[in-house]
Design an enzyme around this catalytic site. Structure first.
Site, PDB file in Angstrom:
ATOM      1  N   ASP A 150       8.370  -8.535   8.141  1.00 40.16           N
ATOM      2  CA  ASP A 150       7.623  -8.310   6.900  1.00 40.16           C
ATOM      3  C   ASP A 150       7.255  -9.652   6.260  1.00 40.16           C
ATOM      4  OD1 ASP A 150       6.522  -7.092   4.692  1.00 40.16           O
ATOM      5  OD2 ASP A 150       8.435  -6.600   3.761  1.00 40.16           O
ATOM      6  N   GLU A 184       1.965 -10.445  -1.764  1.00 44.78           N
ATOM      7  CA  GLU A 184       2.130  -9.004  -1.568  1.00 44.78           C
ATOM      8  C   GLU A 184       3.480  -8.514  -2.082  1.00 44.78           C
ATOM      9  OE1 GLU A 184       3.254  -5.231   0.393  1.00 44.78           O
ATOM     10  OE2 GLU A 184       4.249  -7.183   0.546  1.00 44.78           O
ATOM     11  N   HIS A 395      13.557  -7.311   4.434  1.00 41.51           N
ATOM     12  CA  HIS A 395      14.226  -7.654   3.176  1.00 41.51           C
ATOM     13  C   HIS A 395      15.736  -7.814   3.339  1.00 41.51           C
ATOM     14  CE1 HIS A 395      10.746  -5.873   0.531  1.00 41.51           C
ATOM     15  NE2 HIS A 395      10.305  -6.545   1.586  1.00 41.51           N
TER      16      HIS A 395
END
Length: 427
Positions: A150, A184, A395
Site C-alpha cells: 500500500d 492518499e 499499515h
C-alpha cells in the site's frame, strides 16, 4: 447507495454475461505479451525495491519529493511528457498538514482515440525511521517491505505496464495518462480535485491499490466521513468545589452514548466513536472534552442524513450550561459500480481465463475508501479499483508483503486491458 442498489442490475448482469460469452474466443494467452510479462518480473522487483527504500510518509514531504523524482525519471525514460506537480487547490480537513507532497503526472500520446488513465499513490502511513524495521526483502513466494502493498506495488506495476507497452511498440491508445499522488493516506486533500479533473474525460480509469489476498477487482468503495465533537465546560477544584465546575467529560460521555446507535448496517452506514480526550489533571473538573468518530456510507445522501441526526442529538444536553459543538467532514465520497465498470471487469475475467486463473469482481463496498472515488465523480467511463498485486499486511509494522506469483498475471492483465480497449475489442 442502499445495499440493494449495490447488487448488479439485470441489465448490468446481462451485458457482463454477453462480454464473457463474446470473449471466449481468447482461449490462449497472447504469447508475446505473456513472455514479456515474465521477463518484466525482475525489473519490476528492482523498481519495487528502490521505491520501498525511500521513506514516504504522507507528512514526509522530503521523502515524497525524492520518490516523485524517481518515478518521474522512469516515466520520462519511457517516453512520456512528465511533470512533477505541487498542490495549489487544497481541501483542508481537520488533520491536513501545512505542507502536502507532490504528484507526478505523465501523458503518453498514441495514434488511436481511447483515453485511459492509471492511478496509484506514493505515500504511506508510516513515520520516518521505520524502514529499518521493515526493509525490502524476498522470502519464499513473498516480497516484504515498508509500504510495499500500500501502494509501492501499484506505482511499480504502472511503470512496468507502460514499459511493456513500449517494448511491444504498442501505441494504439489515444492518450495514456499516469497520475501518482503523495497524500492518499490522509484523504488526498491536495490532489482530489486534480484526480477528478484528469479523470473526467477518460474512457477507463484503472486504480492500482492492491487486490487483497485473492486479487479481487473492486467496482465500489465506501465513502469515508469524520465527526468531531467538542464540549466546553468550566474547571473547578475536583475536591474542594466540584459544584463550581461544569464537567465537560460528563457531557461528552452523555453525547457519545446518545449517538452510539446511529449506524444503519443494512444500508452500509456506520458510525463508530474511536478517539476521546478530556481533562488536564486528576483533581480538576475538566473544562474541555473532545471525541472523534469514523463514518462510512455507500451514498453521499446517507452522510447528509447522518450529519443532520448528529446536529439534532447535541441539542439534548446533560448539563444545560455546557457548550456542545459538532463538525462533520466527508473525507471521501463512495465509488458506485456502473455498467461501464462491469463491462471492463467482466472482460478482465476473460483475460485471466486465458491464463487458467479465476478473477473475482466485487460490486459491494467493504468499508474501505480510495482515490478511485474521486476519479469517478465526473467521468462517465469505467473506474476499476484493485488492479494491483495481491498482498497482505497494509499499515502493519512488520508484516506487509505482496505475492510474487501475482506479478506476471497482473502485468499481463493490465497490458492486455489497455491493448484491447485501445483496439476496440472491448468497447
Amino acid at each position: 447507495m442502499s445495499r440493494s442498489l449495490l447488487a448488479p442490475s439485470f441489465a448490468g448482469t446481462f451485458i457482463a454475461s454477453l462480454w464473457l460469452a463474446c470473449a471466449v474466443a481468447h482461449a490462449e494467452p497472447m504469447a508475446d505479451v505473456q513472455a514479456l510479462a515474465q521477463k518484466e518480473q525482475q525489473p519490476l522487483l528492482d523498481t519495487l525495491r528502490d521505491l520501498v527504500n525511500i521513506e514516504t510518509g504522507s507528512r514526509d514531504v522530503e521523502g515524497l519529493n525524492v520518490i516523485a523524482g524517481r518515478v518521474a525519471d522512469q516515466l520520462k525514460q519511457l517516453g512520456g511528457t512528465v511533470e512533477i506537480l505541487q498542490p495549489t487547490d487544497i481541501y483542508r480537513l481537520d488533520d491536513t498538514p501545512d505542507k502536502i507532497g507532490p504528484a507526478v503526472h505523465a501523458t503518453f500520446k498514441g495514434t488511436g482515440t481511447r483515453k485511459i488513465m492509471l492511478i496509484a499513490h506514493m505515500d504511506t502511513v508510516y513515520l520516518k525511521g521505520m524502514l529499518k524495521d521493515q526493509p525490502f526483502r524476498i522470502d519464499g513466494d513473498k516480497a516484504y517491505g515498508l509500504g510495499i502493498a500500500d501502494d509501492k506495488q501499484g506505482v511499480a506495476l504502472i511503470l512496468h505496464t507502460v514499459a511493456m507497452l513500449q517494448k511491444l511498440n504498442f501505441k494504439d491508445y489515444g492518450t495514456l495518462t499516469v497520475l501518482t499522488n503523495g497524500d492518499e493516506e490522509i484523504s488526498s486533500p491536495g490532489w482530489r480535485s486534480t484526480i477528478t479533473k484528469f479523470a473526467a474525460d477518460q474512457d477507463v480509469v484503472f486504480s492500482f491499490e492492491g487486490g487483497g489476498t485473492d486479487g479481487t477487482l473492486r467496482l465500489a468503495t465506501s465513502g469515508i466521513g469524520s465527526a468531531y465533537l467538542t464540549v466546553t465546560g468550566k474547571s473547578s477544584h475536583a475536591g474542594a468545589r466540584p459544584e463550581g465546575g461544569i464537567n465537560a467529560l460528563y457531557e461528552l460521555s452523555h453525547q457519545v452514548l446518545q449517538m452510539k446507535d446511529l449506524s444503519k448496517p443494512e444500508q452500509g452506514l456506520k458510525l463508530n466513536w474511536t478517539v476521546s480526550k478530556a481533562g488536564t489533571n486528576r483533581n480538576v473538573i475538566p473544562a474541555e472534552a473532545t471525541a472523534q468518530a469514523d463514518a462510512r456510507a455507500l451514498k453521499v445522501s446517507d452522510f447528509d442524513e447522518l450529519e443532520k441526526a448528529l446536529q439534532d442529538k447535541i441539542k439534548n444536553r446533560l448539563l444545560p450550561d455546557s457548550k456542545v459543538e459538532l463538525k462533520f467532514e466527508v473525507r471521501r465520497p463512495p465509488l458506485e459500480a456502473n455498467d461501464a465498470s462491469r463491462r471492463v471487469a467482466a472482460y478482465g475475467k476473460t483475460i485471466y481465463q486465458e491464463l487458467g486463473m479465476p478473477l473475482k469482481v466485487d460490486e459491494k463496498a467493504t468499508g474501505g475508501g480510495t482515490d478511485a472515488a474521486f476519479a469517478a465523480l465526473k467521468t462517465k467511463g469505467a473506474v476499476v479499483e484493485g488492479m494491483g498485486l495481491s498482498g497482505f499486511g497494509a499499515h502493519s509494522n512488520d508484516a506487509e508483503y505482496v505475492k510474487l506469483d501475482t506479478i506476471v498475471p497482473r502485468l499481463y492483465l493490465t497490458t492486455r486491458m489497455i491493448m484491447d480497449l485501445s483496439t476496440g475489442k472491448l468497447k
